[in-house]
Design a protein around this motif. Sequence first.
Motif, PDB file in Angstrom:
ATOM      1  N   LYS A 149       0.820  -1.207   0.000  1.00  0.00           N
ATOM      2  CA  LYS A 149       0.000   0.000   0.000  1.00  0.00           C
ATOM      3  C   LYS A 149       0.858   1.263   0.000  1.00  0.00           C
ATOM      4  CE  LYS A 149      -4.163  -1.788   0.134  1.00  0.00           C
ATOM      5  NZ  LYS A 149      -5.135  -1.555  -0.979  1.00  0.00           N
ATOM      6  N   ILE A 150       1.947   1.208   0.771  1.00  0.00           N
ATOM      7  CA  ILE A 150       2.850   2.361   0.827  1.00  0.00           C
ATOM      8  C   ILE A 150       3.457   2.616  -0.546  1.00  0.00           C
ATOM      9  CG2 ILE A 150       5.005   3.254   1.804  1.00  0.00           C
ATOM     10  CD1 ILE A 150       4.364   1.655   4.343  1.00  0.00           C
ATOM     11  N   ALA A 151       3.896   1.522  -1.195  1.00  0.00           N
ATOM     12  CA  ALA A 151       4.505   1.660  -2.524  1.00  0.00           C
ATOM     13  C   ALA A 151       3.524   2.253  -3.524  1.00  0.00           C
ATOM     14  CB  ALA A 151       4.995   0.290  -2.993  1.00  0.00           C
ATOM     15  N   GLU A 152       2.266   1.792  -3.471  1.00  0.00           N
ATOM     16  CA  GLU A 152       1.249   2.304  -4.389  1.00  0.00           C
ATOM     17  C   GLU A 152       0.981   3.778  -4.137  1.00  0.00           C
ATOM     18  OE1 GLU A 152      -2.136  -0.163  -3.779  1.00  0.00           O
ATOM     19  OE2 GLU A 152      -1.308  -1.901  -4.854  1.00  0.00           O
ATOM     20  N   GLN A 153       0.896   4.157  -2.874  1.00  0.00           N
ATOM     21  CA  GLN A 153       0.561   5.534  -2.522  1.00  0.00           C
ATOM     22  C   GLN A 153       1.678   6.505  -2.904  1.00  0.00           C
ATOM     23  OE1 GLN A 153      -1.416   5.973   1.194  1.00  0.00           O
ATOM     24  NE2 GLN A 153      -0.753   8.080   1.510  1.00  0.00           N
ATOM     25  N   LEU A 154       2.922   6.062  -2.757  1.00  0.00           N
ATOM     26  CA  LEU A 154       4.056   6.949  -3.046  1.00  0.00           C
ATOM     27  C   LEU A 154       4.594   6.798  -4.465  1.00  0.00           C
ATOM     28  CD1 LEU A 154       6.048   6.671   0.324  1.00  0.00           C
ATOM     29  CD2 LEU A 154       4.390   8.416  -0.374  1.00  0.00           C
ATOM     30  N   GLY A 155       4.077   5.828  -5.196  1.00  0.00           N
ATOM     31  CA  GLY A 155       4.504   5.638  -6.566  1.00  0.00           C
ATOM     32  C   GLY A 155       5.911   5.111  -6.702  1.00  0.00           C
ATOM     33  N   ILE A 156       6.317   4.261  -5.784  1.00  0.00           N
ATOM     34  CA  ILE A 156       7.642   3.656  -5.828  1.00  0.00           C
ATOM     35  C   ILE A 156       7.498   2.138  -5.738  1.00  0.00           C
ATOM     36  CG2 ILE A 156       8.808   5.659  -4.837  1.00  0.00           C
ATOM     37  CD1 ILE A 156       8.734   4.315  -2.131  1.00  0.00           C
ATOM     38  N   SER A 157       8.601   1.416  -5.919  1.00  0.00           N
ATOM     39  CA  SER A 157       8.536  -0.045  -5.864  1.00  0.00           C
ATOM     40  C   SER A 157       8.470  -0.535  -4.421  1.00  0.00           C
ATOM     41  CB  SER A 157       9.764  -0.652  -6.557  1.00  0.00           C
ATOM     42  OG  SER A 157      10.942  -0.350  -5.816  1.00  0.00           O
ATOM     43  N   GLN A 158       7.906  -1.736  -4.259  1.00  0.00           N
ATOM     44  CA  GLN A 158       7.820  -2.317  -2.924  1.00  0.00           C
ATOM     45  C   GLN A 158       9.208  -2.630  -2.381  1.00  0.00           C
ATOM     46  OE1 GLN A 158       5.211  -5.679  -2.595  1.00  0.00           O
ATOM     47  NE2 GLN A 158       5.920  -6.228  -0.549  1.00  0.00           N
ATOM     48  N   SER A 159      10.127  -3.005  -3.273  1.00  0.00           N
ATOM     49  CA  SER A 159      11.480  -3.299  -2.810  1.00  0.00           C
ATOM     50  C   SER A 159      12.152  -2.064  -2.230  1.00  0.00           C
ATOM     51  CB  SER A 159      12.311  -3.867  -3.960  1.00  0.00           C
ATOM     52  OG  SER A 159      12.417  -2.922  -5.012  1.00  0.00           O
ATOM     53  N   SER A 160      11.823  -0.874  -2.789  1.00  0.00           N
ATOM     54  CA  SER A 160      12.377   0.376  -2.253  1.00  0.00           C
ATOM     55  C   SER A 160      11.832   0.650  -0.856  1.00  0.00           C
ATOM     56  CB  SER A 160      12.039   1.542  -3.183  1.00  0.00           C
ATOM     57  OG  SER A 160      12.667   1.388  -4.440  1.00  0.00           O
ATOM     58  N   VAL A 161      10.529   0.364  -0.682  1.00  0.00           N
ATOM     59  CA  VAL A 161       9.908   0.546   0.635  1.00  0.00           C
ATOM     60  C   VAL A 161      10.560  -0.382   1.643  1.00  0.00           C
ATOM     61  CG1 VAL A 161       7.772   0.329   1.958  1.00  0.00           C
ATOM     62  CG2 VAL A 161       7.717   1.275  -0.354  1.00  0.00           C
ATOM     63  N   CYS A 162      10.724  -1.662   1.257  1.00  0.00           N
ATOM     64  CA  CYS A 162      11.326  -2.655   2.141  1.00  0.00           C
ATOM     65  C   CYS A 162      12.752  -2.253   2.519  1.00  0.00           C
ATOM     66  CB  CYS A 162      11.323  -4.007   1.445  1.00  0.00           C
ATOM     67  SG  CYS A 162      12.055  -5.335   2.426  1.00  0.00           S
ATOM     68  N   LYS A 163      13.516  -1.778   1.523  1.00  0.00           N
ATOM     69  CA  LYS A 163      14.894  -1.378   1.766  1.00  0.00           C
ATOM     70  C   LYS A 163      14.964  -0.203   2.740  1.00  0.00           C
ATOM     71  CE  LYS A 163      19.044   0.249  -0.635  1.00  0.00           C
ATOM     72  NZ  LYS A 163      19.625   0.615  -1.964  1.00  0.00           N
ATOM     73  N   ALA A 164      14.062   0.769   2.553  1.00  0.00           N
ATOM     74  CA  ALA A 164      14.056   1.953   3.427  1.00  0.00           C
ATOM     75  C   ALA A 164      13.710   1.573   4.865  1.00  0.00           C
ATOM     76  CB  ALA A 164      13.058   2.976   2.897  1.00  0.00           C
ATOM     77  N   LEU A 165      12.747   0.670   5.026  1.00  0.00           N
ATOM     78  CA  LEU A 165      12.348   0.250   6.370  1.00  0.00           C
ATOM     79  C   LEU A 165      13.469  -0.526   7.055  1.00  0.00           C
ATOM     80  CD1 LEU A 165       8.659  -0.820   5.672  1.00  0.00           C
ATOM     81  CD2 LEU A 165       9.416   1.162   6.994  1.00  0.00           C
ATOM     82  N   LYS A 166      14.136  -1.405   6.287  1.00  0.00           N
ATOM     83  CA  LYS A 166      15.233  -2.181   6.866  1.00  0.00           C
ATOM     84  C   LYS A 166      16.399  -1.281   7.249  1.00  0.00           C
ATOM     85  CE  LYS A 166      14.425  -6.679   4.714  1.00  0.00           C
ATOM     86  NZ  LYS A 166      14.976  -7.726   3.806  1.00  0.00           N
ATOM     87  N   LYS A 167      16.682  -0.289   6.411  1.00  0.00           N
ATOM     88  CA  LYS A 167      17.782   0.629   6.685  1.00  0.00           C
ATOM     89  C   LYS A 167      17.509   1.425   7.944  1.00  0.00           C
ATOM     90  CE  LYS A 167      20.645   4.153   4.467  1.00  0.00           C
ATOM     91  NZ  LYS A 167      20.861   4.950   3.219  1.00  0.00           N
ATOM     92  N   ASN A 168      16.269   1.870   8.081  1.00  0.00           N
ATOM     93  CA  ASN A 168      15.888   2.616   9.274  1.00  0.00           C
ATOM     94  C   ASN A 168      15.933   1.736  10.509  1.00  0.00           C
ATOM     95  OD1 ASN A 168      14.595   5.022  10.636  1.00  0.00           O
ATOM     96  ND2 ASN A 168      12.977   3.499  10.974  1.00  0.00           N
ATOM     97  N   CYS A 169      15.529   0.460  10.317  1.00  0.00           N
ATOM     98  CA  CYS A 169      15.503  -0.480  11.437  1.00  0.00           C
ATOM     99  C   CYS A 169      16.899  -0.753  11.971  1.00  0.00           C
ATOM    100  CB  CYS A 169      14.865  -1.794  10.980  1.00  0.00           C
ATOM    101  SG  CYS A 169      14.752  -3.047  12.253  1.00  0.00           S
ATOM    102  N   SER A 170      17.891  -0.813  11.065  1.00  0.00           N
ATOM    103  CA  SER A 170      19.260  -1.120  11.490  1.00  0.00           C
ATOM    104  C   SER A 170      19.849  -0.039  12.376  1.00  0.00           C
ATOM    105  CB  SER A 170      20.142  -1.321  10.254  1.00  0.00           C
ATOM    106  OG  SER A 170      20.239  -0.100   9.531  1.00  0.00           O
ATOM    107  N   LYS A 171      19.255   1.143  12.364  1.00  0.00           N
ATOM    108  CA  LYS A 171      19.764   2.242  13.177  1.00  0.00           C
ATOM    109  C   LYS A 171      19.109   2.317  14.540  1.00  0.00           C
ATOM    110  CE  LYS A 171      20.544   5.089   9.046  1.00  0.00           C
ATOM    111  NZ  LYS A 171      20.177   6.348   8.352  1.00  0.00           N
ATOM    112  N   ARG A 172      18.149   1.436  14.779  1.00  0.00           N
ATOM    113  CA  ARG A 172      17.392   1.478  16.031  1.00  0.00           C
ATOM    114  C   ARG A 172      17.624   0.212  16.828  1.00  0.00           C
ATOM    115  NH1 ARG A 172      11.746   1.822  13.455  1.00  0.00           N
ATOM    116  NH2 ARG A 172      11.097   1.546  15.611  1.00  0.00           N
TER     117      ARG A 172
END
Length: 322
Positions: A27-50
Motif C-alpha cells: 500500500k505504501i509503494a502504491e501511494q508513493l509511486g515507488i517499488s515495494q522493494s524500495s519501501v522494504c529497503k528503506a524500512l530495513k535501513k531505518n531499522c538497522s539504526k534502532r
Amino acid sequence: MGKQRDLSTGIVAQIQALRQQGLTQTKIAEQLGISQSSVCKALKKNCSKRTNCSSVRKTSARDNKQLRKIAVSNRFTSTSELTDLWNKQTGSDVSRSTTYRRLRELGFKSRVPAVKPMLNKKQMEKRLKWAKEHGEWTAEDWQKVVFSPRVWRRGGEIYNHEYVKRSVKFPQSVMVWGCMSARGVGKLCFLKKTVNAAVYQDVLETFLIPTVEEQFGEEDFIFQQDLAPAHAAKSTKDWFTKKQLEVLAWPANSPDLNVIENLWAIVKRKIRDRKPTTLDQLKQNIATAWEAVSAETCDKLVKSMPRRLQAVIQAKGAATKY
C-alpha cells in the motif's frame, strides 16, 4: 538494470509515517509511486539504526483475547474463517497472516483432527467398567494376548495419490488381516472377498493357529478381537469353543485400546515412500513392511496397555489420545 537510486530523506520519512499508521509495504509503494522493494529497503535501513525494530502491532491485547475465545469456540474452522470472525467481532481489518501469527503466539497450532469412533453414553460406561476390571493386569499379563482385528484399507488411505503414478488405477480397497503379540507379528492375509463368519473362521484356521503355535507353543494365550458381525457370530463362538481358545471380552468402538492399530500406523509409515505401480506391488510392499516390524516394537506396544487403561479411566470411558 542500473543501480537503484537511494530514496530522498523526505520519501523515507513518509514511508516511516505510513508504516506507523499500519499500512502494508504494498500500500505504501502504491501511494508513493515507488517499488515495494524500495519501501522494504528503506524500512530495513531505518531499522538497522534502532535498537527496537518491532513493527507496530495492529491488534491490542483485548483483540488477542477475543481471538483466543473465537479459536476455542471454533476449533474446526480455517484461519481465513477465523480472520473473518475476528474482524467482524472487533471491527478490525487484519489479514490472514496476522491471524495466523497471533494464533501461534497464543499457543494454538494447526493440526489434522484425530478421527475417533463416536461413543454413546452406554459404550463409555462399558469401556470404563472394562478398563477397571482389567486395570490390575500387568504388562506381563498383556504379553499373553494376541491382538487381531480385521483391517480394511482403501487404496487411497494406504497411499496418498501424490505417491502413486497417475496412470495406475487401483481397486477400491485392499483387505488385510493380521495379528500380533508381544512376541512379534503373525501371519498376514490378503482377503479377496467379503468377510462373513465362514471366511473369518477359515482365516483363523489358516493364519491364526500357525502363528500361536509358533509363538506360544504349549503355553496359554488369550485371543483378542473386536465386535464385528463375523467375530460375534454363533458359529464363530462355536469354533473358538471347539478349538478351546480363550477370547478376551472387548468393549465396542475401542480402537484406542488395541495396540495393533498403532502397528498398522508404523507399517503405513514404512511404505509411504514406496511407489507401487500394480496391485501386486502394493501387496508386496505391505507384506515386506509388516515382516520388518521387530518383536521389540511389538513388545513395546503391548507394554503400553496398562497406560491405555488408565487413560480410559481418567477419561471416564471417553476416547483417549491412543
